[in-house]
Design a protein around this motif. Structure first.
Motif, PDB file in Angstrom:
ATOM      1  N   ASP A  96       0.821  -1.216   0.000  1.00 17.67           N
ATOM      2  CA  ASP A  96       0.000   0.000   0.000  1.00 17.67           C
ATOM      3  C   ASP A  96       0.853   1.264   0.000  1.00 17.67           C
ATOM      4  O   ASP A  96       1.261   1.735  -1.036  1.00 17.67           O
ATOM      5  N   ILE A  97       1.135   1.759   1.206  1.00 14.28           N
ATOM      6  CA  ILE A  97       1.766   3.094   1.302  1.00 14.28           C
ATOM      7  C   ILE A  97       3.187   3.108   0.756  1.00 14.28           C
ATOM      8  O   ILE A  97       3.669   4.133   0.296  1.00 14.28           O
ATOM      9  N   THR A 129      -1.528  -1.699  13.938  1.00 12.80           N
ATOM     10  CA  THR A 129      -2.519  -0.720  14.390  1.00 12.80           C
ATOM     11  C   THR A 129      -3.825  -1.396  14.786  1.00 12.80           C
ATOM     12  O   THR A 129      -4.804  -0.728  15.100  1.00 12.80           O
ATOM     13  N   GLN A 147      -6.465  -3.779  10.484  1.00 11.77           N
ATOM     14  CA  GLN A 147      -7.270  -3.167   9.422  1.00 11.77           C
ATOM     15  C   GLN A 147      -6.921  -3.836   8.090  1.00 11.77           C
ATOM     16  O   GLN A 147      -5.817  -4.321   7.918  1.00 11.77           O
ATOM     17  N   THR A 184     -11.059  -5.043  11.034  1.00 11.98           N
ATOM     18  CA  THR A 184     -11.848  -3.974  11.666  1.00 11.98           C
ATOM     19  C   THR A 184     -12.335  -2.938  10.660  1.00 11.98           C
ATOM     20  O   THR A 184     -13.256  -2.193  10.956  1.00 11.98           O
ATOM     21  N   THR A 185     -11.713  -2.859   9.485  1.00  6.99           N
ATOM     22  CA  THR A 185     -12.233  -1.923   8.484  1.00  6.99           C
ATOM     23  C   THR A 185     -12.862  -2.656   7.289  1.00  6.99           C
ATOM     24  O   THR A 185     -13.224  -2.020   6.305  1.00  6.99           O
ATOM     25  N   TYR A 192      -6.904   5.918   6.597  1.00  7.61           N
ATOM     26  CA  TYR A 192      -5.768   5.007   6.606  1.00  7.61           C
ATOM     27  C   TYR A 192      -5.421   4.776   8.072  1.00  7.61           C
ATOM     28  O   TYR A 192      -5.402   5.710   8.854  1.00  7.61           O
ATOM     29  N   PRO A 193      -5.169   3.515   8.462  1.00  3.56           N
ATOM     30  CA  PRO A 193      -4.959   3.255   9.888  1.00  3.56           C
ATOM     31  C   PRO A 193      -3.761   4.021  10.451  1.00  3.56           C
ATOM     32  O   PRO A 193      -2.694   4.007   9.839  1.00  3.56           O
ATOM     33  N   ILE A 194      -3.962   4.678  11.555  1.00  8.50           N
ATOM     34  CA  ILE A 194      -2.846   5.278  12.287  1.00  8.50           C
ATOM     35  C   ILE A 194      -3.265   5.548  13.735  1.00  8.50           C
ATOM     36  O   ILE A 194      -4.302   6.137  13.984  1.00  8.50           O
ATOM     37  N   THR A 195      -2.446   5.076  14.632  1.00 10.63           N
ATOM     38  CA  THR A 195      -2.644   5.313  16.059  1.00 10.63           C
ATOM     39  C   THR A 195      -2.373   6.788  16.347  1.00 10.63           C
ATOM     40  O   THR A 195      -1.401   7.322  15.796  1.00 10.63           O
ATOM     41  N   THR A 247      -7.241   5.491  14.858  1.00  8.01           N
ATOM     42  CA  THR A 247      -7.822   4.394  14.078  1.00  8.01           C
ATOM     43  C   THR A 247      -9.266   4.071  14.451  1.00  8.01           C
ATOM     44  O   THR A 247     -10.053   3.679  13.584  1.00  8.01           O
ATOM     45  N   ALA A 291     -11.852   5.554  12.129  1.00  9.52           N
ATOM     46  CA  ALA A 291     -12.029   4.810  10.868  1.00  9.52           C
ATOM     47  C   ALA A 291     -12.817   3.529  11.125  1.00  9.52           C
ATOM     48  O   ALA A 291     -13.760   3.203  10.401  1.00  9.52           O
ATOM     49  N   GLU A 292     -12.439   2.813  12.187  1.00  7.04           N
ATOM     50  CA  GLU A 292     -13.108   1.538  12.476  1.00  7.04           C
ATOM     51  C   GLU A 292     -14.587   1.764  12.766  1.00  7.04           C
ATOM     52  O   GLU A 292     -15.451   1.017  12.307  1.00  7.04           O
ATOM     53  N   ALA A 330     -16.375   2.638   9.570  1.00  5.24           N
ATOM     54  CA  ALA A 330     -16.438   1.470   8.678  1.00  5.24           C
ATOM     55  C   ALA A 330     -17.672   0.634   9.010  1.00  5.24           C
ATOM     56  O   ALA A 330     -18.281   0.020   8.142  1.00  5.24           O
ATOM     57  N   PHE A 350     -17.581   4.069   3.342  1.00  6.55           N
ATOM     58  CA  PHE A 350     -16.272   4.087   3.985  1.00  6.55           C
ATOM     59  C   PHE A 350     -15.288   3.475   2.998  1.00  6.55           C
ATOM     60  O   PHE A 350     -15.548   2.413   2.448  1.00  6.55           O
ATOM     61  N   GLN A 356     -11.147   2.488   2.815  1.00 10.00           N
ATOM     62  CA  GLN A 356      -9.770   2.549   3.308  1.00 10.00           C
ATOM     63  C   GLN A 356      -8.867   2.708   2.111  1.00 10.00           C
ATOM     64  O   GLN A 356      -8.932   1.932   1.153  1.00 10.00           O
ATOM     65  N   MET A 357      -8.029   3.725   2.150  1.00  7.77           N
ATOM     66  CA  MET A 357      -7.164   4.012   1.012  1.00  7.77           C
ATOM     67  C   MET A 357      -5.767   3.435   1.240  1.00  7.77           C
ATOM     68  O   MET A 357      -5.494   2.894   2.299  1.00  7.77           O
ATOM     69  N   GLU A 358      -4.893   3.604   0.239  1.00  7.41           N
ATOM     70  CA  GLU A 358      -3.566   2.999   0.351  1.00  7.41           C
ATOM     71  C   GLU A 358      -2.589   3.844   1.155  1.00  7.41           C
ATOM     72  O   GLU A 358      -1.520   3.366   1.517  1.00  7.41           O
ATOM     73  N   GLU A 404      -2.249   8.112   3.328  1.00 11.72           N
ATOM     74  CA  GLU A 404      -2.955   9.326   3.737  1.00 11.72           C
ATOM     75  C   GLU A 404      -3.111  10.312   2.583  1.00 11.72           C
ATOM     76  O   GLU A 404      -4.063  11.090   2.563  1.00 11.72           O
TER      77      GLU A 404
END
Lengths: 309, 385
Positions: free
Chosen positions: A112-113, A141, A144, A156-157, B33-36, B39, B42-43, B46, B56, B58-60, B62
Motif C-alpha cells: 500500500d503506502i 494498528t 485493518q 476492523t475496516t 488510513y490506519p494510524i494510532t 484508528t 475509521a473503524e 467502517a 467508507f 480505506q485508502m492505500e 494518507e
C-alpha cells in the motif's frame, strides 16, 4: 548450502529475544533470511510495522547490523540512498567491503503506502533485496484491511456482519507487479519451506540489481489461530495453492513447489477466526467463490510457469 | 453505535464521540488510513456508514485518503478523514488544494508525540502550528480543540458545519488523551443539533460562474453531475474556475479565501473563561491540558491562590479577544501546553506586553498535571510580586 543444523550454529544478524507475539511467523522469515545471508555484512532498512516496533524496543535490539527505520512509506527510498552512497564511496576507493542491502516491510508498508517508493527503487535498479513479510492486514494498528488481505477476511475496516462477508476484493498480486518491473529476481516464499526460502534469498542477493521476495507470514492476532499452528498454517497456505512458491529469475517464471495433492481452501481457512463467518449455511457460497478464484489464479500461474495442471 | 434520537447517557471515548458527531452532522463519506491513535474513528465509521447509506473507503495511504475526501465532497457528500501526526503531514498538500479550490471537508488529527513516528501511543500538542501553517502558501485555517468527549462530539458537528458554510477544510485538532479517554456523556438529541449544508447555485447553468462569491464571500457550490460546468484546479483561477496564469487573479482569490474566514472570525474564534475575571494568574490551556488546568484553578483557589483559566476552543482562528479581556486584570499568564511553546506565541501576540506570559511545557509524553500548574503558579507569584 550447509544444512539447517549447521546454519543454526552460526550467529546471524537477527538475534533471539525480540518481542514479536507468540505464534508470529514474521520473525521466522527474518531468521531464515539472516541464516541464508551468513557472514556478509548487511544494512537493514525496516518500514514502520510490527517487526520494526517489536524487534527494537529500547534498550534492546534484535539487530546485529546497521539498521534504519525511517517512516511507513519509504524503506525502499531510504535504502536507495544508502546503496547509492555506498556505490559512490566504493568507486572512490573509500570502502572496499562487500555489503548487502536488505529492506523489510509488512504488507501495509509494501503493498500500500510503500508501493511507490518500492517501485521507484526497483525501476532505478539499486542493488538491494526487498523482503515483504505479508501477514495480510495492518496488524500493528489493530487489524485493518490491506490490499494483501484475502477475500472475505474479517478485519476492523472490512467487518463481517449481517450484510458484509468481510473484505470484498481479491488480494493484490504484488509479486507479479514486482516481476513486471523486469528486475533480475522476484520470488514468493513461505517459512514452512525453509530450504526453498533460504536458497531464494541467496539467489536474490547474488544477482546484479534489485530483487524482491514476498514471504507469507501468518499473524495469530489478526488471523485468530492457535499460536502453536503458525508454521502449520503457513504450510497449508502453500498446500492449498493460496500462496504458491515460485520465482521469476531474469524473466523466467518457475514453479518451486507443486503439491502432490492440492488441498481444498477450506482446510486453510477453517483454522482461522477471521473466516469464521463463512462457516454457516450462507457462507458456503463464499467458500465456493474463494475456491474458484484460488483455482483460477493457480492455473494462471501454471501457465506462466509452463507447467501442466 | 447508532446516533440516538433522544438524550441518553453513554460511556464513550473521544474517538467514538467523533464518529457519532460526524454521522449527526451528515457526514456520509470517510476515506482513511490506519494510524494510532485515530484508528477507532475509521473503524467506527467502517461499521456505521454503510448502515445509513454512507461510504467508507480505506485508502492505500494518507495522501490518497485526502484525495478521495476531496473527490467525494465534489460529488456532493459531506466528507471526512481522520489521522495523526505522520498522516497529517502527508495530507498537507491536499489540504492546501482544498483551501484553494474551496472544497468543504473535515480532517481529524488526533495528535500524538512527534516529530516522525515519535511516540505513537503518547499524547502531545505539537501540531498546533502545523494546523495553521502545514501547507504552503497563504491560506485560511480553522482548527478546533475539544477538551472532553462531549466536546469531541459537538466540535465534530461544528467542524462539518463550518466547512460546509465556508467551503473550506476544517481541522478537528484532538489529542491522544481526548481521543482515547472514556467519559459518561449525554449526547444531544437529533432535533437539538444544528446541521448546516453547503449552498447550491440557483442560476441557470448558462450563466453560472463557479467561483463568483456570494454575499458572505463564499461561492455557491454545485455537485459534479448537477448540470453546471464546474472546472476545479489547484492552479490560480478566476471566477470561471479556469486557470488564468495571472498574479492579479491570485491576489483577488487568496485575499478572498482569507477574508471569508476573517469576517466570520468573531463568531468562529471561541474560548471558555473559568474564574478568569478576578484571577491574579491566568492559565491558558487547550485540549486535555485544560482539564488539568481547571483542576489546578479549583485546588489553588482553595489554598488562597487566585488562578483562572482561559481555554481556547479554536486554536485557529486564535481567540485573541479572550486573552485581551484578562490581559489588564491578571498579573501574569501561564501557557500550559504539551509542546515546547506553540500556542504561547499567539498568547504573547494578543497580550501585547501588557502582562508577563510564561510557558509551562512538557514533552516527556506525560500529561501536564494540576500539580505542575500550581507549582509553576506559585513560582510565578513569587517573582511577579
Amino acid at each position: 548450502m550447509p544444512n539447517l543444523k549447521e546454519l543454526m550454529q552460526h550467529e546471524s544478524f537477527f538475534s533471539p529475544g525480540h518481542r514479536m507475539c507468540a505464534g508470529c511467523v514474521a520473525p521466522l522469515v527474518v531468521r531464515q533470511v539472516a541464516l541464508a545471508v551468513g557472514d556478509t555484512p548487511v544494512v537493514v532498512a525496516n518500514a514502520t510495522g510490527c517487526l520494526e516496533v517489536a524487534s527494537t524496543i529500547f534498550p534492546y535490539t534484535a539487530w546485529r547490523c546497521s539498521f534504519i527505520h525511517n517512516a511507513f512509506a519509504n524503506a525502499a527510498a531510504t535504502l536507495s540512498g544508502v546503496e547509492t552512497a555506498y556505490r559512490a564511496l566504493k568507486k572512490q576507493g573509500k570502502i572496499n567491503k562487500e555489503i548487502k542491502f536488505i529492506a523489510f516491510g509488512g504488507d501495509g508498508g509494501t503493498y500500500d503506502i510503500g508501493l511507490q517508493s518500492l517501485s521507484g527503487a526497483m525501476e532505478r535498479g539499486h542493488n538491494m533485496l526487498y523482503i515483504c513479510y505479508d501477514n495480510g492486514a495492518y496488524m500493528n494498528t489493530g487489524i485493518q484491511r490491506s490490499s494483501a488481505t484475502p477475500l472475505f477476511a474479517d478485519t476492523t475496516t472490512s467487518p463481517a456482519g449481517q450484510v458484509s462477508s468481510g473484505k470484498s476484493q481479491w488480494r493484490k498480486d504484488l509479486t507479479a507487479i514486482m516481476a513486471a518491473h523486469n528486475i533480475p529476481y522476484a520470488a514468493q516464499v513461505a517459512p514452512s519451506h525453509f530450504m526453498d526460502l533460504m536458497t531464494k534469498v541467496q539467489k536474490a542477493l547474488s544477482v546484479d540489481g534489485p530483487s524482491f521476495i514476498n514471504a507469507m507470514a501468518h499473524c495469530p492476532r489478526g488471523w485468530r489461530y492457535d499460536t502453536r499452528e503458525g508454521v502449520e498454517l503457513t504450510r497449508l497456505s502453500v498446500e492449498t495453492c493460496y500462496w504458491p512458491l515460485y520465482e521469476v529469475d531474469h524473466g523466467k517464471w518457475k514453479l518451486s513447489y507443486k503439491p502432490k495433492e492440492k488441498k481444498p481452501i477450506e482446510t486453510w481457512i477453517r483454522k482461522q477466526g477471521r473466516f469464521r463467518h463463512l462457516f454457516t449455511d450462507k457462507g458456503q457460497t463464499e467458500i465456493k467463490w474463494l475456491q474458484q478464484r484460488v483455482d483460477e489464479e493457480w492455473s494462471k500461474l501454471l501457465e506462466r510457469c509452463k507447467e501442466v495442471g | 453505535m447508532p446516533v440516538p434520537t433522544e438524550r441518553k447517557a453513554q460511556l464513550l471515548s473521544g474517538n467514538e464521540a467523533c464518529v457519532q458527531g460526524a454521522i449527526a452532522a451528515g457526514v456520509r463519506f470517510f476515506a482513511g488510513y490506519p494510524i494510532t491513535p485515530s484508528t477507532e474513528i475509521a473503524e467506527g465509521l467502517a461499521v456505521e456508514l454503510p448502515k445509513i447509506g454512507g461510504k467508507f473507503i480505506q485508502m492505500e495511504d494518507e495522501i490518497a485518503s485526502m484525495g478521495a475526501v476531496i473527490g467525494a465532497s465534489l460529488a456532493g457528500l459531506k466528507s471526512m478523514t481522520a489521522t495523526s501526526g505522520p498522516g497529517f503531514s502527508l495530507k498537507q498538500e491536499n489540504i492546501g488544494f482544498a483551501a484553494l479550490t474551496e472544497i468543504p471537508c473535515v480532517i481529524v488529527n488526533v495528535q500524538r508525540y512527534g516529530p516522525s513516528t515519535g511516540l505513537p501511543t503518547s499524547p502531545a500538542q505539537g501540531d498546533i502550528m502545523q494546523a495553521r501553517w502545514g501547507t504552503h502558501g497563504d491560506h485560511p485555517a480553522i482548527a478546533l480543540m475539544p477538551a472532553s468527549v462531549r466536546e469531541a462530539f459537538d466540535l465534530t458537528v461544528q467542524a462539518v458545519n463550518l466547512s460546509e458554510e465556508l467551503r473550506t477544510p476544517v481541522i478537528l485538532l484532538m489529542d491522544e488523551v481526548v481521543g482515547h479517554m472514556r467519559e459518561r456523556v449525554e449526547l444531544p438529541a437529533t432535533d437539538e443539533i444544528t446541521v448546516v449544508n453547503r449552498v447550491k447555485p440557483t442560476e441557470d447553468p448558462e450563466h453560472f460562474l463557479p467561483y463568483k462569491p456570494g454575499p458572505n464571500l463564499v461561492p455557491p457550490m454545485p455537485a459534479f453531475g448537477d448540470g453546471y460546468r464546474f472546472h476545479v484546479t489547484g492552479l490560480v483561477h478566476n471566477e470561471t474556475g479556469f486557470p488564468s496564469g495571472k498574479g492579479k487573479d491570485g491576489n483577488i482569490l487568496v485575499r478572498r479565501l482569507l477574508a471569508k474566514i476573517e469576517q466570520r472570525q468573531p463568531s468562529i474564534a471561541q474560548a471558555e473563561l473559568y474564574q478568569a475575571d478576578d484571577a491574579d494568574i491566568v492559565i491558558v490551556a487547550a485540549g486535555s491540558v485544560a482539564r488539568s488546568a481547571r483542576a489546578a484553578v479549583k485546588e489553588a483557589r482553595a489554598q488562597g491562590l487566585k488562578l483562572g483559566l482561559v481555554r481556547p476552543i479554536t486554536a485557529w482562528p486564535f481567540p485573541a479577544e479572550a486573552i485581551n479581556s484578562v490581559a489588564t486584570t491578571a498579573k501574569a499568564m501561564i501557557v500550559a501546553e504539551m509542546n515546547l511553546g506553540q500556542m504561547i506565541i499567539e498568547v504573547e501576540r494578543a497580550a501585547c506586553g501588557r502582562v508577563p506570559v510564561i510557558g509551562l511545557n512538557r514533552i516527556d509524553a506525560e500529561l501536564i498535571t494540576p500539580q505542575d500548574i500550581i507549582a509553576r503558579a506559585q513560582e510565578v507569584t513569587k517573582n511577579v510580586r
